[in-house]
Design a protein around this motif. Structure first.
Motif, short mmCIF file in Angstrom:
data_model
loop_
_atom_site.label_atom_id
_atom_site.label_comp_id
_atom_site.label_asym_id
_atom_site.label_seq_id
_atom_site.Cartn_x
_atom_site.Cartn_y
_atom_site.Cartn_z
N GLU A 75 0.78 -1.23 0.00
CA GLU A 75 0.00 0.00 0.00
C GLU A 75 0.81 1.29 0.00
O GLU A 75 0.23 2.37 -0.15
N ASP A 76 2.11 1.27 0.19
CA ASP A 76 2.85 2.52 0.39
C ASP A 76 3.47 3.02 -0.91
O ASP A 76 3.84 2.26 -1.78
N THR A 77 3.61 4.36 -1.00
CA THR A 77 4.02 5.00 -2.25
C THR A 77 5.36 5.70 -2.11
O THR A 77 5.59 6.42 -1.12
N LEU A 78 6.22 5.51 -3.09
CA LEU A 78 7.52 6.18 -3.15
C LEU A 78 7.32 7.55 -3.81
O LEU A 78 6.82 7.65 -4.93
N ILE A 79 7.70 8.61 -3.10
CA ILE A 79 7.45 9.99 -3.52
C ILE A 79 8.77 10.68 -3.86
O ILE A 79 9.72 10.63 -3.08
N GLY A 80 8.82 11.35 -5.01
CA GLY A 80 9.97 12.17 -5.37
C GLY A 80 9.59 13.63 -5.38
O GLY A 80 8.42 13.98 -5.61
N GLY A 125 10.92 6.13 9.63
CA GLY A 125 11.45 5.17 8.67
C GLY A 125 11.02 5.47 7.24
O GLY A 125 11.48 4.80 6.31
N TYR A 126 10.15 6.45 7.07
CA TYR A 126 9.71 6.84 5.73
C TYR A 126 10.52 8.03 5.20
O TYR A 126 10.34 8.44 4.05
N GLU A 127 11.41 8.57 6.01
CA GLU A 127 12.22 9.70 5.59
C GLU A 127 13.24 9.27 4.54
O GLU A 127 13.80 8.18 4.60
N GLY A 128 13.48 10.17 3.58
CA GLY A 128 14.56 10.01 2.63
C GLY A 128 15.72 10.90 3.05
O GLY A 128 15.72 11.49 4.13
N GLY A 155 17.50 20.66 -7.89
CA GLY A 155 17.76 19.51 -7.03
C GLY A 155 16.52 18.67 -6.79
O GLY A 155 15.40 19.02 -7.17
N SER A 156 16.72 17.54 -6.13
CA SER A 156 15.60 16.63 -5.85
C SER A 156 15.90 15.78 -4.63
O SER A 156 17.05 15.69 -4.18
N THR A 157 14.87 15.15 -4.11
CA THR A 157 15.02 14.17 -3.04
C THR A 157 13.82 13.24 -3.09
O THR A 157 12.98 13.34 -3.99
N PHE A 158 13.69 12.34 -2.11
CA PHE A 158 12.60 11.36 -2.13
C PHE A 158 12.28 10.92 -0.72
O PHE A 158 13.07 11.11 0.22
N PHE A 159 11.09 10.32 -0.56
CA PHE A 159 10.64 9.80 0.73
C PHE A 159 9.44 8.90 0.47
O PHE A 159 9.02 8.72 -0.67
N GLY A 160 8.88 8.33 1.51
CA GLY A 160 7.71 7.47 1.38
C GLY A 160 6.50 8.05 2.07
O GLY A 160 6.62 8.79 3.04
N LEU A 161 5.33 7.73 1.57
CA LEU A 161 4.06 8.06 2.22
C LEU A 161 3.19 6.82 2.26
O LEU A 161 3.35 5.89 1.47
N GLU A 162 2.24 6.83 3.19
CA GLU A 162 1.32 5.71 3.32
C GLU A 162 0.28 5.70 2.20
O GLU A 162 -0.03 6.74 1.61
#
Length: 210
Positions: A75-80, A125-128, A155-162
């Motif tokens: 169910e979790d999504t990788l966010i950029g 634990g969802y932090e990038g 620039g860019s980075t990433f993290f996770g969301l539910e």
């Protein structure tokens, strides 16, 4: 096997080839692999990309093809996030009708493969890299994503969301600017300059009274 003969048959064959090439081209044009995110679990790139535009508006785009499933296959999504503006980005508020901040211990570093540098600092634990969360409401439907160091222009980075999110599931607020390489933004420089002028004027008046 049926044979194509005569001018009508040749015309039909050419038309069929043209249609096939058109469909192939359309499929390639719609393909979107957002490489701002590293391969993570079941994903080869970001499932959702948040773009800060040159006018500081925000566009949210879902990966179309190849599709990116929930990175942990549930169910979790990788966010950029990519910053295409002329200012750095220090934070972005996000909200949803679902619990995008309802973190439940299966963050982006709990899957294989995961990004180099895992685990990243943070309580969820969802932090990038450089990402932290604050201001999360009780329902987990809104919060602020913070970037330290700030995301510079380009620039860019990433993290996770539910949750397995689509582009319409996330509503962004206005991005907050930050310093670029330790140099304040122009608006901050204006405030600092005004303060220095005021201090200088006060000192000059005190000197005259002596």
């Amino acid at each position: 096997m049926a044979r194509i003969s005569g001018m009508p048959g040749i015309v039909l064959l050419v038309a069929a080839i043209g249609m096939a090439l058109s469909l192939l081209s359309a499929g390639q044009a719609s393909a979107a692999l957002f490489t701002q995110c590293p391969p993570t679990g079941g994903d080869t790139g970001c499932g959702i990309l948040i773009t800060v535009n040159p006018d500081n508006t925000i566009t949210i785009t879902a990966a179309s093809s190849p599709s990116q499933p929930p990175y942990e296959s549930v169910e979790d999504t990788l966010i950029g996030v990519v910053n295409n503006s002329n200012s750095s980005v220090a934070s972005i508020p996000l909200s949803s009708t679902t619990d995008i901040f309802g973190f439940d211990c299966d963050g982006i570093c709990t899957v294989t493969p995961h990004a180099a540098g895992c685990p990243f600092p943070g309580a969820t634990g969802y932090e990038g890299p450089g990402v932290s969360f604050s201001g999360i409401n009780a329902a987990g439907t809104s919060g602020i994503v913070n970037f330290n160091p700030v995301i510079p222009p380009g620039g860019s980075t990433f993290f996770g969301l539910e949750e397995a999110l689509t582009a319409t599931d996330i509503t962004p607020g206005p991005p907050s600017p930050g310093p670029v390489n330790g140099v304040p933004e122009p608006s901050s420089l204006l405030l600092i300059s005004s303060g220095l002028v005021g201090l200088g004027g006060a000192g000059w008046r005190r000197a005259r009274r002596k």
